[in-house]
Design a protein around this motif. Structure first.
Motif, PDB file in Angstrom:
ATOM      1  N   VAL A 215      37.983  32.749  18.769  1.00 44.86           N
ATOM      2  CA  VAL A 215      39.232  31.972  18.779  1.00 44.86           C
ATOM      3  C   VAL A 215      39.139  30.813  17.791  1.00 44.86           C
ATOM      4  O   VAL A 215      40.084  30.532  17.035  1.00 44.86           O
ATOM      5  CB  VAL A 215      39.526  31.452  20.200  1.00 44.86           C
ATOM      6  N   MET A 216      37.999  30.130  17.777  1.00 44.50           N
ATOM      7  CA  MET A 216      37.807  29.027  16.839  1.00 44.50           C
ATOM      8  C   MET A 216      37.899  29.506  15.397  1.00 44.50           C
ATOM      9  O   MET A 216      38.511  28.852  14.552  1.00 44.50           O
ATOM     10  CB  MET A 216      36.444  28.362  17.096  1.00 44.50           C
ATOM     11  N   LEU A 217      37.307  30.672  15.110  1.00 43.76           N
ATOM     12  CA  LEU A 217      37.332  31.204  13.748  1.00 43.76           C
ATOM     13  C   LEU A 217      38.758  31.553  13.320  1.00 43.76           C
ATOM     14  O   LEU A 217      39.207  31.178  12.219  1.00 43.76           O
ATOM     15  CB  LEU A 217      36.435  32.441  13.665  1.00 43.76           C
ATOM     16  N   VAL A 218      39.480  32.264  14.185  1.00 48.05           N
ATOM     17  CA  VAL A 218      40.853  32.664  13.844  1.00 48.05           C
ATOM     18  C   VAL A 218      41.746  31.448  13.667  1.00 48.05           C
ATOM     19  O   VAL A 218      42.523  31.357  12.701  1.00 48.05           O
ATOM     20  CB  VAL A 218      41.407  33.608  14.926  1.00 48.05           C
ATOM     21  N   LEU A 219      41.650  30.480  14.570  1.00 42.60           N
ATOM     22  CA  LEU A 219      42.496  29.291  14.453  1.00 42.60           C
ATOM     23  C   LEU A 219      42.112  28.459  13.235  1.00 42.60           C
ATOM     24  O   LEU A 219      42.989  27.870  12.581  1.00 42.60           O
ATOM     25  CB  LEU A 219      42.386  28.445  15.723  1.00 42.60           C
ATOM     26  N   GLY A 220      40.813  28.373  12.925  1.00 36.63           N
ATOM     27  CA  GLY A 220      40.414  27.643  11.727  1.00 36.63           C
ATOM     28  C   GLY A 220      41.007  28.244  10.474  1.00 36.63           C
ATOM     29  O   GLY A 220      41.489  27.523   9.586  1.00 36.63           O
ATOM     30  N   VAL A 221      41.000  29.586  10.387  1.00 36.26           N
ATOM     31  CA  VAL A 221      41.613  30.252   9.230  1.00 36.26           C
ATOM     32  C   VAL A 221      43.121  30.030   9.215  1.00 36.26           C
ATOM     33  O   VAL A 221      43.714  29.730   8.165  1.00 36.26           O
ATOM     34  CB  VAL A 221      41.279  31.757   9.253  1.00 36.26           C
ATOM     35  N   MET A 222      43.762  30.155  10.384  1.00 32.01           N
ATOM     36  CA  MET A 222      45.219  29.955  10.454  1.00 32.01           C
ATOM     37  C   MET A 222      45.612  28.542  10.052  1.00 32.01           C
ATOM     38  O   MET A 222      46.533  28.343   9.240  1.00 32.01           O
ATOM     39  CB  MET A 222      45.723  30.247  11.872  1.00 32.01           C
ATOM     40  N   TYR A 223      44.922  27.558  10.605  1.00 30.44           N
ATOM     41  CA  TYR A 223      45.244  26.173  10.272  1.00 30.44           C
ATOM     42  C   TYR A 223      44.977  25.883   8.804  1.00 30.44           C
ATOM     43  O   TYR A 223      45.787  25.223   8.125  1.00 30.44           O
ATOM     44  CB  TYR A 223      44.417  25.211  11.146  1.00 30.44           C
TER      45      TYR A 223
ATOM     46  N   GLY B 145      50.161  27.690  15.718  1.00 31.58           N
ATOM     47  CA  GLY B 145      48.788  27.974  16.122  1.00 31.58           C
ATOM     48  C   GLY B 145      48.582  27.858  17.621  1.00 31.58           C
ATOM     49  O   GLY B 145      47.899  28.693  18.227  1.00 31.58           O
ATOM     50  N   GLN B 146      49.193  26.848  18.247  1.00 34.97           N
ATOM     51  CA  GLN B 146      49.055  26.687  19.691  1.00 34.97           C
ATOM     52  C   GLN B 146      49.741  27.812  20.457  1.00 34.97           C
ATOM     53  O   GLN B 146      49.247  28.278  21.486  1.00 34.97           O
ATOM     54  CB  GLN B 146      49.618  25.335  20.119  1.00 34.97           C
ATOM     55  N   VAL B 147      50.894  28.260  19.962  1.00 32.76           N
ATOM     56  CA  VAL B 147      51.578  29.377  20.616  1.00 32.76           C
ATOM     57  C   VAL B 147      50.737  30.648  20.517  1.00 32.76           C
ATOM     58  O   VAL B 147      50.569  31.390  21.499  1.00 32.76           O
ATOM     59  CB  VAL B 147      52.973  29.583  19.986  1.00 32.76           C
ATOM     60  N   VAL B 148      50.183  30.910  19.335  1.00 35.41           N
ATOM     61  CA  VAL B 148      49.353  32.103  19.143  1.00 35.41           C
ATOM     62  C   VAL B 148      48.105  32.031  20.020  1.00 35.41           C
ATOM     63  O   VAL B 148      47.687  33.032  20.630  1.00 35.41           O
ATOM     64  CB  VAL B 148      48.975  32.250  17.660  1.00 35.41           C
ATOM     65  N   GLU B 149      47.500  30.847  20.107  1.00 32.72           N
ATOM     66  CA  GLU B 149      46.297  30.708  20.935  1.00 32.72           C
ATOM     67  C   GLU B 149      46.609  30.920  22.417  1.00 32.72           C
ATOM     68  O   GLU B 149      45.881  31.625  23.125  1.00 32.72           O
ATOM     69  CB  GLU B 149      45.679  29.317  20.738  1.00 32.72           C
ATOM     70  N   SER B 150      47.689  30.322  22.900  1.00 33.92           N
ATOM     71  CA  SER B 150      47.993  30.364  24.331  1.00 33.92           C
ATOM     72  C   SER B 150      48.443  31.742  24.793  1.00 33.92           C
ATOM     73  O   SER B 150      48.089  32.172  25.896  1.00 33.92           O
ATOM     74  CB  SER B 150      49.071  29.327  24.663  1.00 33.92           C
ATOM     75  N   TYR B 151      49.226  32.436  23.963  1.00 28.25           N
ATOM     76  CA  TYR B 151      49.848  33.682  24.413  1.00 28.25           C
ATOM     77  C   TYR B 151      49.183  34.944  23.872  1.00 28.25           C
ATOM     78  O   TYR B 151      49.517  36.045  24.330  1.00 28.25           O
ATOM     79  CB  TYR B 151      51.331  33.692  24.026  1.00 28.25           C
TER      80      TYR B 151
END
Length: 389
Positions: free
Chosen positions: A222-230, A291-297
């Motif tokens: 999750v950290m890797l995907v969100l880091g790339v997205m952000y 990013g928060q929506v993608v992470e939560s859902y």
């Protein structure tokens, strides 16, 4: 029935022996920390790759072939990360150093006067921002970056340089052997467990594996995907430091609210310093909102699911405490130790709630608060009956 004094003495001596054994193991771990570091890293890589090896092996391939495929994939992934990420971060840090005067001017001319006007505090009197920024910049330029600092330290210590080269050379070899023989090592450890405790220890080991796996395989992904997205999102907005801010926000994602909050603050400041308009600020907010929506859902339910992970506070404390006690080796061992401790605490709580100390000797059942309590009582035939006192 009271125990004899000799039994109490024997119990005390056994506990003293286990305590001495634990203290000796910690001392040995502290002394051998530099030597054990590559073995611990390789063991963790072997543990992470073993499920994939088993899955490939179930398709009909041999163990050696499965290990070779997984090992090659892991090696290529590490090389890819080093080739892409290290130069990218170095360029971002160089951009940050060049941009420091702009940030200094924005803080001194815009941010601090705005805060002083609304808080009526003389912040500029006790915060010498110019001196702080120049100190950071001069020290970084004098060091020539992280690589120069590291190489300078190693060049002053020949043994440190030799040890680092030896550890790097040993790491892939040890990882391959841990991947190949992981199941054998697990079986050998299981064969040493006393048979009376095998079921309980196997259950606790399985739960520890699930807890640690939920964090490492799930949360890290999750950290890797969100880091790339952000990073990509902020770069698309136009921020020069967007990739660096995205990486920082992604790494801090395992702490609830801290990752997105720090990313939003840094992103908004970077947008105001670089552009000074609200259009780019809204772009930053949109990136983190998506990013928060993608992470939560999607990310957290899909990658982590309902598996019980480690609490972020426990993770932070474990990493800091391990680093303080045993250095880099302690930081590596912090998460496995925290996972096992978390499972043991839950097991201790379960045993306590089922114990006589928690439930009491004779639990009382109240059918109606106005009535007298009904207490279970055994009759002469061994059957239970209810007696109203």
């Amino acid at each position: 029935m009271h125990r004899a004094p000799i039994d109490d003495i024997a119990l005390f001596l056994r506990r003293l022996q286990w305590t001495a054994l634990g203290v000796g193991a910690c001392w040995l771990l502290w002394v051998l920390a530099p030597v054990l570091t590559p073995f611990v890293v390789a063991a963790m890589l072997g543990w992470l790759g073993d499920p994939l090896v088993d899955r490939i092996e179930r398709t009909g391939r041999s163990r050696n072939t499965s290990v070779t495929l997984v090992f090659t994939f892991m090696a290529l992934l590490v090389v890819l990360v080093l080739v892409i990420l290290v130069p990218l971060i170095e360029r971002q840090i160089s951009t940050l150093i060049v941009s420091l005067p702009s940030y200094r001017d924005w803080f001194t001319a815009t941010a601090i006067p705005w805060l002083e006007q609304r808080t009526r505090l003389e912040i500029s009197d006790w915060l010498d921002l110019n001196h702080l920024i120049e100190l950071v910049r001069s020290n970084w330029e004098r060091a020539g970056g992280f690589a120069t600092t590291l190489l300078g330290y190693l060049s002053r210590s020949g043994f440190a340089l030799i040890g680092l080269v030896a550890n790097i050379a040993l790491l892939p070899v040890l990882t391959f052997f841990f991947l190949r023989d992981w199941d054998v090592l697990v079986d050998r450890v299981a064969s040493l467990i006393p048979r009376d405790y095998l079921a309980t220890i196997s259950r606790l080991a399985k739960e520890s594996d699930e807890v640690l796996g939920a964090f490492l395989r799930g949360q890290f992904l999750v950290m890797l995907v969100l880091g790339v997205m952000y990073g990509v999102g902020l770069w698309g907005v136009g921020l020069d430091l967007g990739i660096l801010i995205g990486i920082i926000a992604g790494l801090l994602t395992f702490v609830p609210y801290l990752g997105p909050a720090s990313g939003i603050i840094l992103g908004v400041i970077a947008a105001l310093v670089q552009y000074g308009d609200w259009k780019h600020v809204l772009g930053v907010l949109a990136v983190f909102g998506v990013g928060q929506v993608v992470e939560s859902y999607w990310l957290t339910p899909k990658l982590v699911g309902d598996r019980i992970g480690l609490h972020p506070v426990a993770v932070i404390f474990a990493v800091l405490a391990g680093g303080q006690l045993f250095g880099f080796l302690g930081m590596l061992l912090a998460l496995p130790v925290a996972a096992v401790a978390n499972v043991l605490l839950r097991y201790a709580q379960e045993r306590y709630t089922h114990s006589r100390l928690y439930a009491g000797e004779q639990p009382t059942i109240l059918i109606d608060p106005a009535q007298a309590p009904i207490v279970p009582k055994a009759n002469d035939a061994g059957r239970t009956e209810r007696e109203v006192e």
